[in-house]
Write a protein that holds these residues in place. Structure first.
Motif, PDB file in Angstrom:
ATOM      1  N   VAL A  56       0.783  -1.223   0.221  1.00  0.00           N
ATOM      2  CA  VAL A  56       0.103   0.129   0.017  1.00  0.00           C
ATOM      3  C   VAL A  56       0.701   1.216  -0.033  1.00  0.00           C
ATOM      4  O   VAL A  56       0.760   2.341  -0.715  1.00  0.00           O
ATOM      5  N   ASP A  57       2.124   1.257   0.954  1.00  0.00           N
ATOM      6  CA  ASP A  57       2.744   2.378   0.878  1.00  0.00           C
ATOM      7  C   ASP A  57       3.503   2.705  -0.509  1.00  0.00           C
ATOM      8  O   ASP A  57       3.547   3.905  -1.285  1.00  0.00           O
ATOM      9  N   PHE A  58       3.979   1.378  -1.411  1.00  0.00           N
ATOM     10  CA  PHE A  58       4.538   1.682  -2.523  1.00  0.00           C
ATOM     11  C   PHE A  58       3.463   2.219  -3.438  1.00  0.00           C
ATOM     12  O   PHE A  58       3.670   3.020  -4.394  1.00  0.00           O
ATOM     13  N   PHE A  59       2.159   1.680  -3.544  1.00  0.00           N
ATOM     14  CA  PHE A  59       0.928   2.266  -4.353  1.00  0.00           C
ATOM     15  C   PHE A  59       0.611   3.537  -4.268  1.00  0.00           C
ATOM     16  O   PHE A  59       0.736   4.248  -5.077  1.00  0.00           O
ATOM     17  N   PHE A  60       0.627   4.009  -3.031  1.00  0.00           N
ATOM     18  CA  PHE A  60       0.152   5.389  -2.814  1.00  0.00           C
ATOM     19  C   PHE A  60       1.198   6.332  -3.127  1.00  0.00           C
ATOM     20  O   PHE A  60       0.957   7.364  -3.558  1.00  0.00           O
TER      21      PHE A  60
ATOM     22  N   HIS B  12       0.797   9.330  -5.987  1.00  0.00           N
ATOM     23  CA  HIS B  12       1.124  10.617  -5.398  1.00  0.00           C
ATOM     24  C   HIS B  12       1.988  11.284  -6.210  1.00  0.00           C
ATOM     25  O   HIS B  12       2.379  12.462  -6.113  1.00  0.00           O
ATOM     26  N   HIS B  13       3.022  10.558  -6.909  1.00  0.00           N
ATOM     27  CA  HIS B  13       4.268  11.085  -7.461  1.00  0.00           C
ATOM     28  C   HIS B  13       4.162  11.100  -9.059  1.00  0.00           C
ATOM     29  O   HIS B  13       4.812  11.221  -9.787  1.00  0.00           O
ATOM     30  N   LEU B  14       2.746  10.964  -9.277  1.00  0.00           N
ATOM     31  CA  LEU B  14       2.613  10.531 -10.908  1.00  0.00           C
ATOM     32  C   LEU B  14       3.089  11.919 -11.667  1.00  0.00           C
ATOM     33  O   LEU B  14       3.761  11.686 -12.721  1.00  0.00           O
TER      34      LEU B  14
ATOM     35  N   LEU C 222      -1.914  -4.502 -10.110  1.00  0.00           N
ATOM     36  CA  LEU C 222      -0.592  -4.755  -9.419  1.00  0.00           C
ATOM     37  C   LEU C 222      -1.047  -4.808  -7.742  1.00  0.00           C
ATOM     38  O   LEU C 222      -0.845  -5.556  -7.049  1.00  0.00           O
ATOM     39  N   LEU C 223      -1.791  -3.575  -7.238  1.00  0.00           N
ATOM     40  CA  LEU C 223      -2.611  -3.601  -5.912  1.00  0.00           C
ATOM     41  C   LEU C 223      -3.396  -4.803  -5.698  1.00  0.00           C
ATOM     42  O   LEU C 223      -3.206  -5.320  -4.479  1.00  0.00           O
TER      43      LEU C 223
END
Length: 43
Positions: free
Chosen positions: A3-7, A11-13, A35-36
């Protein structure tokens, strides 16, 4: 961790996404969702 990787990625898109890139925004969204969801499925 997943979840940390995903968000963090979402957030850095603005840092790494380019509309001229090989994938559309919708395609990237599908990849992120897959992926998530795959990584959260129990084995």
């Amino acid at each position: 961790m997943v979840v940390d990787f995903f968000f963090g990625s979402v957030h850095h898109l603005g840092t790494w996404y380019s509309p001229e890139g090989a994938l559309s925004g919708a395609e990237i969204g599908e990849h992120f969702a897959d992926l998530l969801l795959t990584s959260l499925r129990p084995k």
